[in-house]
Design an enzyme around this catalytic site. Structure first.
Site, PDB file in Angstrom:
ATOM      1  N   SER A 172      36.411 135.833  -1.725  1.00  0.00           N
ATOM      2  CA  SER A 172      37.815 135.714  -1.363  1.00  0.00           C
ATOM      3  C   SER A 172      38.787 136.209  -2.407  1.00  0.00           C
ATOM      4  O   SER A 172      39.979 136.344  -2.127  1.00  0.00           O
ATOM      5  CB  SER A 172      38.135 134.251  -1.017  1.00  0.00           C
ATOM      6  OG  SER A 172      37.433 133.849   0.133  1.00  0.00           O
TER       7      SER A 172
ATOM      8  N   SER B 272      39.653 135.288   1.551  1.00  0.00           N
ATOM      9  CA  SER B 272      40.716 134.444   2.051  1.00  0.00           C
ATOM     10  C   SER B 272      42.013 134.547   1.267  1.00  0.00           C
ATOM     11  O   SER B 272      43.043 134.007   1.674  1.00  0.00           O
ATOM     12  CB  SER B 272      40.251 132.983   2.070  1.00  0.00           C
ATOM     13  OG  SER B 272      39.939 132.510   0.778  1.00  0.00           O
TER      14      SER B 272
ATOM     15  N   LYS C 205      48.452 130.339  -3.406  1.00  0.00           N
ATOM     16  CA  LYS C 205      47.611 130.410  -2.207  1.00  0.00           C
ATOM     17  C   LYS C 205      47.682 129.093  -1.439  1.00  0.00           C
ATOM     18  O   LYS C 205      47.596 128.004  -2.017  1.00  0.00           O
ATOM     19  CB  LYS C 205      46.167 130.720  -2.605  1.00  0.00           C
ATOM     20  CG  LYS C 205      45.226 130.919  -1.416  1.00  0.00           C
ATOM     21  CD  LYS C 205      43.852 131.338  -1.894  1.00  0.00           C
ATOM     22  CE  LYS C 205      42.863 131.486  -0.738  1.00  0.00           C
ATOM     23  NZ  LYS C 205      41.527 131.928  -1.199  1.00  0.00           N
TER      24      LYS C 205
END
Length: 473
Positions: free
Chosen positions: A176, A152, A77
């Site tokens: 997220s 996210s 990520k």
């Protein structure tokens, strides 16, 4: 030969260890899938040079195994540092800056043998559950590319759903790891806070909202990746060490008790179909031997929300305040980031204290619930995946959202307390037949128990294999 990308991560690991699959073959298949699929969904960014990746795979084939991830491709990520790769955090402030060292979690994945291939897309600084930013653009839902993938950890969720990776890391402050898992028909886990360490930078005592965690297409892979990420860091005060979860996920769900919190007694607006789909999933879960009880709202919704936005804004201001103080970098921040930082700067110490008192009261109330129930359940989102061109949803079922993150409120009860939560796929519904998930929430330290329930659910349903995205099937 079986398509290696159709295997679970643990099955890939087994095949690599037995020599029936090579890391080179797996990397070739991974790169072919990325080339075919990623242009339409924009999940993986900063992909490394193909020749370098194939060289890494050949080197893995020639080297002794270093762990269960040996030779398995993973994308990180784009909020975490991976040595030699850019860490943009989706912001023009950091675009192109190359990390000189791995974050703790990335170093642990690499030590277990993972080959880091690139990054996964995220909103700017991870703020908001919609993976769009001015550096790389929007990540699109593979079940309908006109719609959001969530966030996210949206890039991670889409990369998993599309078979570009078999396991992925993510982070979760406000859903997220859960929102994108639900919207992409995969599994995401927010571990008990402290189980997976953050970085030893700045304050390490006060802020207990965000955590790193795993995503996968099966709970077993989720458990294996969590066990690799987990373990305290002696430089940080609140670390948690616990036995590995993977050996504990068998045994089924018979006898578990689950409390269904639905829409929090009508306080949380929900789009049509969300609650019906989640209730249907729970009815199926009851067939596994789980007792399901509908619960009244156990705590005041507005008190939880006010506590949350105070502590969140305080944390965001603490982390991003220096960028706001510099006029040059402030000019490059998105409006919602500036709003969040300025809100945090305006808080008094006693406002933060009162918010923490509310959090403490909610923790006590939740502890009482866990005396009766093993698990609490909520939908993973209040709405179906929305138009990818929107910045954020302005209303839900006719109720106006008063902040950029109010539409994500259903994830807050677990986040505020640092509770573990596993998002399981619940099936498909809504006007566009899109995925939705259910959050399974446990008391602190119950990570293995939640994974056991998720595994029982997966054995009965296997939604990721039953309904892969159309472009992958």
């Amino acid at each position: 030969m079986t398509d290696p990308l159709s295997l679970t991560a643990l099955a890939q690991s087994d095949a690599l260890s037995r020599g029936t699959l090579s890391a080179t073959e797996l990397m070739e298949a991974t790169l072919a899938r990325i080339a075919a699929v990623n242009p339409s969904v924009n999940a993986i960014v900063s992909l490394r040079d193909v020749a370098a990746l194939l060289a890494d795979a050949r080197a893995a084939d020639a080297a002794p195994r270093t762990g269960w991830l040996h030779g398995i491709p993973i994308a990180i990520k784009d909020l975490a540092h991976a040595r030699g790769l850019p860490t943009s955090m989706g912001s023009p402030v950091f675009a192109g800056q190359v990390a000189q060292a791995d974050d703790i979690m990335v170093a642990r994945l690499r030590a277990a043998g993972a080959i880091i291939i690139g990054k996964t897309n995220t909103p700017e600084f991870g703020l908001g559950s919609h993976s769009i930013n001015p550096v790389f653009g929007a990540t699109k839902n593979p079940y309908d590319t006109a719609r959001s993938a969530g966030g996210s950890s949206g890039g991670a969720g889409v990369a998993l759903a599309c078979g570009m990776v078999t396991v992925a890391d993510g982070s979760d402050m406000m859903g997220s790891l859960r929102n994108p898992a639900g919207w992409n028909n995969v599994y995401g886990m927010r571990p008990s806070w402290g189980r997976v360490p953050s970085e030893p930078m700045g304050d390490s005592f006060l802020h207990q909202l965000s955590t790193n965690g795993p995503m996968a297409r099966t709970p077993a892979d989720l458990a294996a990746l969590l066990d690799t990420m987990a373990g305290s860091d002696p430089r940080q005060p609140h670390g948690v060490d616990a036995p590995p979860t993977l050996p504990q996920i068998g045994g089924g769900a018979q006898g578990m008790r689950l409390g269904w919190l639905a829409d929090w007694g009508g306080a949380l607006p929900m789009e049509d179909g969300v609650l019906a789909l989640c209730r249907s999933a729970l009815e199926q879960m009851a067939q596994l031997g789980v007792t399901i009880d509908a619960l009244v709202a156990p705590f005041d919704r507005d008190a939880i929300w006010q506590s949350w936005i105070t502590l969140r804004s305080w944390a965001v201001a603490g982390g991003l305040g220096a960028l706001h103080d510099n006029p040059t970098t402030r000019a490059q921040l998105k409006d919602t980031a500036i709003w969040e930082i300025e809100r945090g700067h305006a808080l008094s110490a006693m406002e933060v204290h009162r918010a923490s008192v509310t959090r403490s009261e909610w923790f006590k109330s939740a502890a009482t619930l866990f005396e009766t129930y093993d698990v609490l359940a909520l939908p993973s989102a209040q709405i179906w995946p929305f138009d990818v061109t929107l910045d954020w949803p302005k209303d839900i079922a006719g109720t106006a959202m008063d902040t950029y993150h109010r539409w994500m409120e259903v994830v807050v009860p677990a986040s505020l307390l640092g509770l573990p939560a596993v998002c399981i796929p619940a099936g498909f519904g809504g006007p566009h037949d899109l995925p939705m998930g259910v959050q399974l929430i446990g008391c602190r330290g119950s990570d293995a128990m939640l994974l056991r329930l998720a595994q029982a659910w997966h054995d009965a349903t296997d939604w990721p294999a039953r309904r892969p995205p159309p472009k992958v099937s």
